[in-house]
Scaffold this motif. Structure first.
Motif, PDB file in Angstrom:
ATOM      1  N   LEU A 120       0.828  -1.198   0.000  1.00  0.00           N
ATOM      2  CA  LEU A 120       0.000   0.000   0.000  1.00  0.00           C
ATOM      3  C   LEU A 120       0.867   1.254   0.000  1.00  0.00           C
ATOM      4  CD1 LEU A 120      -2.785   1.338   0.134  1.00  0.00           C
ATOM      5  CD2 LEU A 120      -2.644   1.191   2.638  1.00  0.00           C
ATOM      6  N   ALA A 121       1.925   1.248   0.791  1.00  0.00           N
ATOM      7  CA  ALA A 121       2.821   2.409   0.845  1.00  0.00           C
ATOM      8  C   ALA A 121       3.551   2.599  -0.479  1.00  0.00           C
ATOM      9  CB  ALA A 121       3.826   2.243   1.984  1.00  0.00           C
ATOM     10  N   GLU A 122       3.980   1.514  -1.100  1.00  0.00           N
ATOM     11  CA  GLU A 122       4.670   1.616  -2.389  1.00  0.00           C
ATOM     12  C   GLU A 122       3.770   2.235  -3.451  1.00  0.00           C
ATOM     13  OE1 GLU A 122       6.260  -2.050  -3.723  1.00  0.00           O
ATOM     14  OE2 GLU A 122       7.821  -2.160  -2.179  1.00  0.00           O
ATOM     15  N   LEU A 123       2.508   1.805  -3.480  1.00  0.00           N
ATOM     16  CA  LEU A 123       1.596   2.267  -4.522  1.00  0.00           C
ATOM     17  C   LEU A 123       1.114   3.690  -4.307  1.00  0.00           C
ATOM     18  CD1 LEU A 123      -0.591  -0.931  -4.994  1.00  0.00           C
ATOM     19  CD2 LEU A 123       1.108  -0.019  -6.587  1.00  0.00           C
ATOM     20  N   THR A 124       1.035   4.125  -3.066  1.00  0.00           N
ATOM     21  CA  THR A 124       0.457   5.440  -2.780  1.00  0.00           C
ATOM     22  C   THR A 124       1.496   6.477  -2.367  1.00  0.00           C
ATOM     23  OG1 THR A 124       0.031   4.791  -0.478  1.00  0.00           O
ATOM     24  CG2 THR A 124      -1.730   4.416  -2.085  1.00  0.00           C
ATOM     25  N   MET A 125       2.750   6.065  -2.144  1.00  0.00           N
ATOM     26  CA  MET A 125       3.805   7.005  -1.764  1.00  0.00           C
ATOM     27  C   MET A 125       5.038   6.836  -2.647  1.00  0.00           C
ATOM     28  SD  MET A 125       3.463   6.951   2.405  1.00  0.00           S
ATOM     29  CE  MET A 125       4.576   8.341   2.586  1.00  0.00           C
ATOM     30  N   TYR A 126       4.826   6.282  -3.829  1.00  0.00           N
ATOM     31  CA  TYR A 126       5.875   6.169  -4.854  1.00  0.00           C
ATOM     32  C   TYR A 126       7.089   5.389  -4.357  1.00  0.00           C
ATOM     33  CZ  TYR A 126       2.937   9.858  -6.726  1.00  0.00           C
ATOM     34  OH  TYR A 126       1.859  10.578  -7.167  1.00  0.00           O
ATOM     35  N   GLY A 127       6.824   4.203  -3.803  1.00  0.00           N
ATOM     36  CA  GLY A 127       7.912   3.331  -3.385  1.00  0.00           C
ATOM     37  C   GLY A 127       8.448   2.515  -4.557  1.00  0.00           C
ATOM     38  N   ASN A 128       9.493   1.734  -4.274  1.00  0.00           N
ATOM     39  CA  ASN A 128      10.144   0.917  -5.315  1.00  0.00           C
ATOM     40  C   ASN A 128      10.424   1.797  -6.533  1.00  0.00           C
ATOM     41  OD1 ASN A 128      11.235  -1.467  -6.204  1.00  0.00           O
ATOM     42  ND2 ASN A 128       9.334  -2.631  -6.096  1.00  0.00           N
ATOM     43  N   HIS A 129      10.902   2.994  -6.255  1.00  0.00           N
ATOM     44  CA  HIS A 129      10.881   4.054  -7.255  1.00  0.00           C
ATOM     45  C   HIS A 129      11.972   3.927  -8.319  1.00  0.00           C
ATOM     46  CE1 HIS A 129       8.484   7.491  -8.175  1.00  0.00           C
ATOM     47  NE2 HIS A 129       9.525   8.273  -8.350  1.00  0.00           N
ATOM     48  N   ILE A 130      13.104   3.374  -7.958  1.00  0.00           N
ATOM     49  CA  ILE A 130      14.176   3.232  -8.941  1.00  0.00           C
ATOM     50  C   ILE A 130      13.750   2.285 -10.058  1.00  0.00           C
ATOM     51  CG2 ILE A 130      16.486   2.280  -9.307  1.00  0.00           C
ATOM     52  CD1 ILE A 130      17.297   3.438  -6.618  1.00  0.00           C
ATOM     53  N   LEU A 131      13.253   1.126  -9.698  1.00  0.00           N
ATOM     54  CA  LEU A 131      12.821   0.171 -10.728  1.00  0.00           C
ATOM     55  C   LEU A 131      11.631   0.712 -11.506  1.00  0.00           C
ATOM     56  CD1 LEU A 131      13.226  -3.306  -8.993  1.00  0.00           C
ATOM     57  CD2 LEU A 131      14.486  -2.412 -10.954  1.00  0.00           C
ATOM     58  N   ASP A 163       9.227  -6.305  -8.141  1.00  0.00           N
ATOM     59  CA  ASP A 163       9.988  -7.164  -7.222  1.00  0.00           C
ATOM     60  C   ASP A 163      10.470  -8.436  -7.915  1.00  0.00           C
ATOM     61  OD1 ASP A 163      10.011  -5.578  -4.959  1.00  0.00           O
ATOM     62  OD2 ASP A 163       8.066  -6.307  -4.261  1.00  0.00           O
ATOM     63  N   ILE A 164       9.753  -8.871  -8.935  1.00  0.00           N
ATOM     64  CA  ILE A 164      10.157 -10.074  -9.672  1.00  0.00           C
ATOM     65  C   ILE A 164      11.454  -9.835 -10.436  1.00  0.00           C
ATOM     66  CG2 ILE A 164       9.489 -11.630 -11.556  1.00  0.00           C
ATOM     67  CD1 ILE A 164       6.584 -11.250 -10.730  1.00  0.00           C
ATOM     68  N   ILE A 165      11.664  -8.612 -10.911  1.00  0.00           N
ATOM     69  CA  ILE A 165      12.876  -8.328 -11.699  1.00  0.00           C
ATOM     70  C   ILE A 165      14.009  -7.756 -10.842  1.00  0.00           C
ATOM     71  CG2 ILE A 165      11.499  -7.941 -13.774  1.00  0.00           C
ATOM     72  CD1 ILE A 165      12.045  -4.934 -13.430  1.00  0.00           C
ATOM     73  N   ARG A 166      13.778  -7.578  -9.550  1.00  0.00           N
ATOM     74  CA  ARG A 166      14.826  -6.991  -8.708  1.00  0.00           C
ATOM     75  C   ARG A 166      16.128  -7.792  -8.728  1.00  0.00           C
ATOM     76  NH1 ARG A 166      15.255  -3.045  -5.350  1.00  0.00           N
ATOM     77  NH2 ARG A 166      13.022  -2.587  -5.447  1.00  0.00           N
ATOM     78  N   PRO A 167      16.107  -9.124  -8.693  1.00  0.00           N
ATOM     79  CA  PRO A 167      17.380  -9.859  -8.767  1.00  0.00           C
ATOM     80  C   PRO A 167      18.164  -9.556 -10.052  1.00  0.00           C
ATOM     81  CG  PRO A 167      15.628 -11.303  -8.007  1.00  0.00           C
ATOM     82  CD  PRO A 167      14.965 -10.040  -8.460  1.00  0.00           C
ATOM     83  N   ILE A 168      17.466  -9.355 -11.163  1.00  0.00           N
ATOM     84  CA  ILE A 168      18.136  -9.031 -12.422  1.00  0.00           C
ATOM     85  C   ILE A 168      18.789  -7.661 -12.329  1.00  0.00           C
ATOM     86  CG2 ILE A 168      17.846  -8.872 -14.925  1.00  0.00           C
ATOM     87  CD1 ILE A 168      17.147 -11.599 -13.621  1.00  0.00           C
TER      88      ILE A 168
END
Length: 441
Positions: free
Chosen positions: A364-375, A388-393
């Motif tokens: 919820l925080a990622e979607l509404t506060m622009y989390g995971n922003h680099i990817l 999150d699925i592509i984070r290891p790559i």
């Protein structure tokens, strides 16, 4: 003033950038003037006529209609993972472009971004099942749909009770809906993208000012979201007055409740002068006001409640946006002179974007506060659930290119408070990062 910023890699200072009317239409016009593609589209060093492809474009006709006459190299690269799209593009080749691109960014085949993109495409195509992708997408749509349901309930309760407390709560939830719908207007046309229009904003305009401008040219001269604050608040790096550096930050934060209303006024002006047309979704806020009245709330009270809902939503939206992930002295801003890691577009994004360790990992925080922003910035058209699925790559590629541990290990040193302080520091910053480092050494 203009000469000060040319060192950042652009061939010339963007046309109409400092025009007093800051709108999507004005940004488009300036880009068309600078890129000089006429009725064509530029990708790299070639011109294409996509007129016959507009209707069949898988992402929707709007993306091509708004970019006619522009250099769309950045948008083309970050919007398409599959190499097959180049085969389609070549069908519409017209001729070589005249002169070099205005943009400072590069997309070398063996560079960071193109390497990462190739690996992400292969991983998603061969290692991730359709069921896994669908499940990731469903997690996102469930959040959005539940927020919409909560808002509708609070909205009706506000009308029935004439409660300003419920109006405030409705405004908070409306902000969450709007920020969550950000995931959807980056993608092909879909109904959830229009949740953005519930708050006096325009998904059509933000596809231009955010998806094309901000994502393509983050914190550079071509970033509309940088110029939109000017001349009142200036995140660029150059000599500024005392008021710009220390008085404006407090005004900027406290006046965010006006943002939605100013955006609506600008839209009315651009429609009135013929720069854009009235779109059906622009009427959604007025439909909200009408419903408040039809649900039994006296008209004057309906107007007051409606103003409270949108003022609260505007304030929350403005605060979250300003302190989200882009303004800190550690990040590149126009006036810094050069990108820290070179002109590769992906590395330029890493230089201008940060993650927050206290937001990431909470959906919820990622979607509404622009989390995971680099990817998200590297692959804005990918559904947020896929990131999150592509984070290891991403981590593997960062290691291969010997990038700092912050990215290679996905361990952000920043929390939300760091970026709150960073906004204030960035507004006060007058020295480029290279000059500041040389003085400290």
């Amino acid at each position: 003033m203009e000469e000060h910023f040319i060192q950042d890699g652009f061939r010339k200072y963007p046309a109409l950038r400092d025009h007093p009317l800051k709108t999507a239409a004005q940004w488009k016009l300036g880009r068309a003037m600078d890129d000089g593609c006429g009725h064509l589209w530029r990708v790299g060093d070639h011109l294409y006529d996509l007129s016959l492809f507009v209707q069949s474009h898988p992402g929707g006709r709007e993306w091509l209609e708004v970019t006619r006459g522009m250099d769309i190299t950045e948008a083309f690269e970050y919007s398409h993972l599959s190499p097959h799209v180049r085969t389609v593009l070549e069908k519409y080749y017209v001729r070589p472009a005249e002169g070099p691109r205005n943009s400072p960014y590069t997309f070398e085949p063996d560079g960071f971004y193109m390497t990462l993109k190739k690996r992400v495409h292969q991983h998603l195509a061969t290692k991730v099942s359709r069921e896994e992708k669908d499940e990731a997408h469903k997690r996102i749509t469930n959040v959005q749909d539940r927020l919409v349901a909560i808002f509708l309930f609070l909205f009706m309760a506000t009308a029935w009770t004439e409660s300003y407390t419920l109006a405030i709560l409705s405004g908070v939830v409306l902000m969450l809906i709007i920020n969550c719908s950000h995931n959807f207007y980056h993608k092909k046309d879909n109904w959830r993208m229009y949740c953005w229009d519930l708050g006096l904003l325009s998904s059509y305009e933000w596809r231009i000012t955010h998806a094309l401008s901000h994502h393509g040219y983050t914190n550079t001269l071509w970033d509309f979201e940088l110029s939109d604050f000017e001349p009142f608040a200036d995140f660029r790096v150059y000599p500024k007055s005392f008021v710009q550096r220390y008085v404006i930050p407090s005004i900027l934060m406290s006046s965010s409740f006006l943002f939605f209303f100013l955006e609506a006024v600008k839209r009315i002006v651009t429609i009135a002068i013929g720069q854009q047309r009235l779109r059906p979704e622009n009427m959604l806020p007025l439909v909200e006001l009408l419903f408040l009245w039809l649900l039994g709330c006296p008209f004057v009270v309906s107007v007051k409640l409606w103003l409270v809902i949108h003022a609260v939503s505007s304030f929350m939206f403005g605060m979250v946006g300003i302190i989200a992930a882009h303004h800190h002295p550690d990040m590149y801003h126009a006036g810094d002179g050069a990108f820290q890691y070179g002109n590769d577009w992906g590395l330029g994004q890493l230089d201008a974007v940060r993650d927050r360790r206290d937001v990431d990992g909470i959906l919820l925080a990622e979607l509404t506060m622009y989390g995971n922003h680099i990817l998200h910035h590297l692959f804005p058209t990918l559904d947020h659930g896929i990131l999150d699925i592509i984070r290891p790559i991403f981590k593997e590629t960062c290691l291969d290119f010997k990038l700092p541990a912050e990215w290679a290990q996905s361990q952000s040193p920043y929390n939300q408070w760091d970026l709150v302080v960073g906004v204030i520091q960035q507004l006060a910053r007058t020295q480029s990062r290279s000059l500041a480092r040389s003085k400290s050494d």
